[in-house]
Scaffold this motif. Structure first.
Motif, PDB file in Angstrom:
ATOM      1  N   ASP A  19       0.826  -1.136   0.134  1.00 48.62           N
ATOM      2  CA  ASP A  19       0.047  -0.142  -0.020  1.00 48.62           C
ATOM      3  C   ASP A  19       0.736   1.180   0.011  1.00 48.62           C
ATOM      4  N   VAL A  20       1.181   1.467  -1.232  1.00 47.12           N
ATOM      5  CA  VAL A  20       2.096   2.782  -1.353  1.00 47.12           C
ATOM      6  C   VAL A  20       1.171   4.088  -1.260  1.00 47.12           C
ATOM      7  N   ASP A  21      -0.117   3.867  -1.396  1.00 43.54           N
ATOM      8  CA  ASP A  21      -1.112   4.951  -1.283  1.00 43.54           C
ATOM      9  C   ASP A  21      -1.420   5.506   0.141  1.00 43.54           C
ATOM     10  N   HIS A  22      -0.946   4.637   1.090  1.00 45.77           N
ATOM     11  CA  HIS A  22      -1.151   4.868   2.453  1.00 45.77           C
ATOM     12  C   HIS A  22      -2.525   5.033   2.867  1.00 45.77           C
ATOM     13  N   ASN A  23      -3.258   4.085   2.533  1.00 43.93           N
ATOM     14  CA  ASN A  23      -4.697   4.263   2.803  1.00 43.93           C
ATOM     15  C   ASN A  23      -4.794   3.673   4.171  1.00 43.93           C
ATOM     16  N   VAL A  41      -0.904 -10.647  -5.268  1.00 46.12           N
ATOM     17  CA  VAL A  41      -0.020  -9.440  -5.036  1.00 46.12           C
ATOM     18  C   VAL A  41      -0.562  -8.293  -5.498  1.00 46.12           C
ATOM     19  N   VAL A  42      -1.246  -7.224  -4.499  1.00 42.58           N
ATOM     20  CA  VAL A  42      -1.686  -6.099  -4.939  1.00 42.58           C
ATOM     21  C   VAL A  42      -0.701  -4.952  -4.690  1.00 42.58           C
ATOM     22  N   ILE A  43      -0.215  -3.941  -5.896  1.00 42.12           N
ATOM     23  CA  ILE A  43       0.382  -2.961  -5.796  1.00 42.12           C
ATOM     24  C   ILE A  43      -0.513  -1.643  -5.690  1.00 42.12           C
ATOM     25  N   ASP A  44      -0.884  -0.961  -4.819  1.00 37.66           N
ATOM     26  CA  ASP A  44      -1.578   0.337  -4.805  1.00 37.66           C
ATOM     27  C   ASP A  44      -0.871   1.406  -4.369  1.00 37.66           C
ATOM     28  N   SER A  45      -0.661   2.296  -5.173  1.00 39.84           N
ATOM     29  CA  SER A  45      -0.963   2.114  -6.634  1.00 39.84           C
ATOM     30  C   SER A  45       0.444   2.828  -7.148  1.00 39.84           C
ATOM     31  N   LEU A  46       0.369   2.648  -8.739  1.00 43.04           N
ATOM     32  CA  LEU A  46       1.671   2.789  -9.207  1.00 43.04           C
ATOM     33  C   LEU A  46       1.934   4.452  -9.564  1.00 43.04           C
TER      34      LEU A  46
END
Length: 875
Positions: free
Chosen positions: A597-601, A652-657
């Protein structure tokens, strides 16, 4: 220099063993790079990795010993590999030094300690190899050319055929040296022997995010992606000021359910809050001196000078996009204009003193022990007297001022009111507007402004201005004007008397919306209407700059996405819903799931979202089944990818590019950098067997609307080797509602998804949030349906979603051109043209000839997808 004729006439020189290799003909330096050769030799002295592998072992096949130019370098390279083959382990520095001493090469022995001081990067070894090898090829070509020149000069005709044949063979070998001589196992070489037996390898169909027809959307062991429009939200620091019906509040103080004001001045409800973590602060300064703090991807609705001149609609760009495009025109004038808000709607307030009277007292009043008003205008005095507390009388003191007196021996009620408003005994430099007046109704606020302007305002240079020595009053007046939908630019200058500088004074240029006069005094109101520039207030962007400061930020989702509360992928949207649904599907099937979670939800929000989608709480809490990573920097991101690759979870989920790339320092305009970064982040888990799903968001910029792709979309699409889906919300998901998202296939590497979908329509993602558990806890049910795509009578695809968007836009923007529609409706160019043509041919829209041969569009009837007979046939 040694005479070349002293050498054997037909023997090709073999530098660096030629005695005069350091003094080539014509004093040209040899093709060699000492630094690159030293870097490769220093790599020999690095210790093996933890698994016993040494990076130099794979380079033996890449270089020959004589590719090194300097003899000592050749000795070190050959000796190291000889020891490695003999002993079966890479030699250490002591063993290597002892072996080199026995060769008698003193230069190599002397060089070895120097190499130990060089810091080299194993990852760059292939580049060093390429430099050394290419230089060796250049030297061969140069020596061959030199020998052929000598042959022709000396006219050795009898040796011509032999020398030419030898030279051609040597050049052929040099040309072919483009890579290793032997193919290693790590080259990606593919076995094609199946062509002999006629049994081609089979492509594995998608296995995750299963539709109701049994077919799935995403491939295991591949990099898949989903992108679409962002939801509403506004990413700003906790300290950012947000206007509400009861006055300004900070972003950090807001809660779900709170009410804020939109650009139309009307209340909006905060529907969700999402923490963004530490983000760099960007400062946006407007032409009237407002400074707003936000992140680089904060969305701004703007028009440039060409949009305004050609009557185009508004467009939405990120702060970074505006900064990169430039905030000034070539001749220096501001480029980007911002929409002005409507007057803020506050309820009528029970104020202790008439707002006009208070404004006049703040402008030309003395608020000491005796309360006086300075004016020579009977009209102002009459307006004040009519609103004073009963029993008060203006007493002329012989000058141009009047004392506002009360019965002798009794407390002055006006003094009591001023004391309640914290204005009693204030001097000119400490005057201010009480907060209760700034949140009064629009009519009350306008009367307050008129009281201020009638006393201390004037008209100069065709504009209304107000002057004060109180910084706080100047700030309050600016807020007052802005709350009425106007602009107020403040200019600070020193006050001079007899050549002596006194305190600063502040001059505020006031502009209100058309039809709103800042004066009540007849002579000033008439002059304002006659002489001021009668155009609507215009606010422009003066500057956008990154500050280098990082502060916590959050994003709010509001009830109306058209009110400029927008963000670029900061709110978990339907794109994230779809990716997380695949993870929940895997968890419920007994498999594993990891999310970056790179969007830091936030962990709390993500856990709640997964539970809504049907993931049991005990699985969410079990790190052997679900892992949640929230990296703060590039090192943590790479470490998370390495950990996930080692574990090889099912999903694997990468959120978001959109957040991964800046975290890695990748420029959004460099396609090669984007592709390389995504391969480093997404491909390792995919190669380990995971179904990788990266989430991306489509900015509401003109470019994105035309191309249909997110920022860097072409490069991102190139990095996908699975399914790449576009999510278009027909009905946006919302708490207590049913969201419907159309899924379209943008890329399908193997073609298996298109095969089961019958084309580019992958299905409809339905998110139903109307359900509750027996204990009353909200839950969400989801499914992916695959009904037939809507078709016209001739069997061609019918873009019903775009048709409704276009119809609604033309209804609100009559006589608009195709360009205007294209700038405002998200769709590919062909789909948009087809939608407009269908609306015209079916009588919903008409075309009218416009200026210079253009075609304008007029709404005749309202098209709604739900009423389309092609979707709801009557027979």
């Amino acid at each position: 220099m040694t005479d070349r004729d002293d050498r054997p006439p037909l023997r090709l020189a073999e530098p660096p063993f030629d005695p005069d290799y350091d003094t080539p003909p014509n004093n040209r330096p040899p093709a060699a790079d000492r630094a690159a050769e030293h870097a490769l030799l220093a790599l020999l002295l690095t210790p093996p990795t933890h698994d016993g592998h040494h990076p130099a072992t794979t380079l033996e096949h890449e270089l020959d010993h004589d590719d090194f130019y300097w003899p000592a370098h050749t000795t070190i390279w050959r000796t190291w590999h000889t020891l490695n083959h003999r002993d079966g382990v890479p030699p250490d520095a002591v063993t290597l030094a002892n072996a080199i001493t026995t060769t008698g090469d003193r230069e190599a022995t002397r060089l070895l300690p120097d190499l130990a001081t060089i810091t080299t990067t194993p990852a760059l070894a292939p580049q060093y190899v390429r430099i050394v090898r290419d230089n060796a090829r250049l030297r061969v070509v140069a020596d061959t050319a030199r020998e052929l020149t000598n042959l022709a000069t000396d006219a050795h005709i009898d040796r011509l055929d032999h020398v030419l044949a030898e030279s051609l063979q040597r050049l052929d070998e040099t040309v072919l040296r483009l890579g290793p001589r032997d193919t290693t196992t790590a080259t990606g070489l593919t076995d094609l022997t199946w062509v002999l037996n006629g049994t081609p390898p089979t492509a594995t169909p998608p296995t995750w995010c299963t539709r109701t027809d049994g077919h799935a959307l995403f491939y295991a062991g591949r990099h898949n992606g989903v992108f679409g429009d962002p939801e509403s939200g506004k990413a700003q620091p906790y300290t950012a000021e947000i206007q509400t019906p009861t006055g300004p509040r900070t972003m950090g103080s807001l809660n779900v359910g709170d009410t804020i004001l939109g650009i139309d001045g009307r209340p909006q409800t905060v529907q969700a809050i999402h923490e963004r973590g530490l983000r760099e602060v960007w400062e946006v300064t407007t032409s009237d001196g407002i400074t707003i703090e936000c992140c680089d991807e904060h969305l701004w609705t703007v028009q440039d000078h060409n949009d305004r001149r050609r009557s185009r609609g508004w467009r939405t760009l990120t702060a970074r996009e505006i900064a990169e495009a430039g905030v000034r025109q070539p001749h220096g004038r501001p480029r980007w204009h911002l929409p002005n808000p409507e007057p803020a709607e506050h309820p009528e307030a029970a104020l202790p003193l008439d707002p006009y009277t208070l404004g006049a007292l703040l402008g030309d009043g003395h608020l000491g022990r005796d309360i006086r008003i300075s004016t020579e205008d009977p009209e102002i005095l009459e307006a004040i007297v009519n609103q004073l507390p009963p029993g008060m009388t203006p007493v002329h003191d012989g000058r141009c001022s009047y004392a506002l007196a009360y019965r002798r021996g009794h407390a002055n009620p006006l003094q009591t009111i001023l004391r309640e408003l914290d204005l009693a005994h204030t001097r000119s430099e400490s005057k201010h507007i009480p907060s209760c007046y700034l949140t009064a109704s629009a009519g009350q606020r306008l009367e307050l402004l008129r009281g201020l302007m009638d006393t201390d305002g004037c008209i100069e240079n065709r504009q209304a201005t107000f002057t004060t020595v109180s910084l706080q009053l100047a700030t309050d007046l600016q807020r007052l004007v802005q709350s009425l939908g106007g602009t107020a630019a403040t200019h600070t200058a020193p006050s001079m008397l007899n050549g002596t500088r006194h305190r600063d004074h502040y001059r505020i240029a006031v502009r209100l919306p058309l039809g709103m006069n800042p004066f009540r005094l007849t002579r000033k109101a008439t002059a304002y209407a006659a002489h001021t520039t009668r155009t609507a207030p215009s606010r422009t962007i003066r500057s956008i700059t990154p500050t280098g400061r990082y502060v916590p930020m959050r994003c709010i989702a509001v009830s109306n996405p058209d009110h400029l509360y927008l963000t670029n992928g900061h709110v978990p949207t339907h794109n994230t819903w779809l990716a997380q649904a695949a993870g929940v599907e895997a968890l419920r099937a007994g498999h594993t799931f990891a999310m970056i979670d790179v969007d830091h939800n936030g962990a709390d929000h993500t856990a709640a979202r997964l539970a809504l989608l049907g993931a049991p709480w005990h699985l969410i809490a079990d790190q052997d089944r679900f892992r949640y990573y929230e990296p703060e920097d590039a090192d943590q991101l790479r470490a998370a990818v390495a950990d996930i690759t080692r574990l090889a979870p099912t999903i694997v989920v990468i959120d978001s590019l959109g957040e991964v790339l800046p975290m890695l320092g990748v420029k959004s305009v460099d396609n090669d950098e984007i592709t390389a970064a995504l391969r480093d982040i997404a491909m390792p888990p995919a190669k380990a067997g995971s179904c990788v799903i990266s989430v991306d968001h489509l900015p509401k910029s003109a470019e994105a609307r035309v191309t249909g792709y997110a920022i860097g979309g072409t490069a991102k699409k190139r990095a996908m080797d699975g399914a790449y889906l576009r999510a278009e919300a027909k009905v946006k998901p919302a708490p207590g509602g049913i969201g419907r998202v159309t899924l379209r296939i943008e890329k399908d590497r193997t073609g298996e998804l298109r095969k089961t979908s019958g084309g580019g329509y992958a299905g409809e993602f339905v998110i139903d949030s109307t359900h509750t558990l027996p204990d009353g806890t909200p839950t969400t049910k989801w499914e992916i349906t695959r009904d037939a795509a809507p078709k016209n009578d001739d069997g061609t695809f019918r873009p019903t979603v775009v048709m409704e968007k276009v119809s609604r836009f033309i209804e609100e923007n009559d006589l608009c051109s195709f360009r205007t529609v294209k700038d405002s409706v998200t769709a590919k160019d062909k789909v948009l043209r087809d939608a407009i043509n269908l609306l015209v041919s079916e009588g919903f829209v008409s075309r009218i000839d416009g200026p210079r041969g253009s075609k304008l569009h007029h709404s005749i009837a309202h098209y709604r997808e739900a009423e389309d007979d092609h979707l709801n046939p009557t027979d």
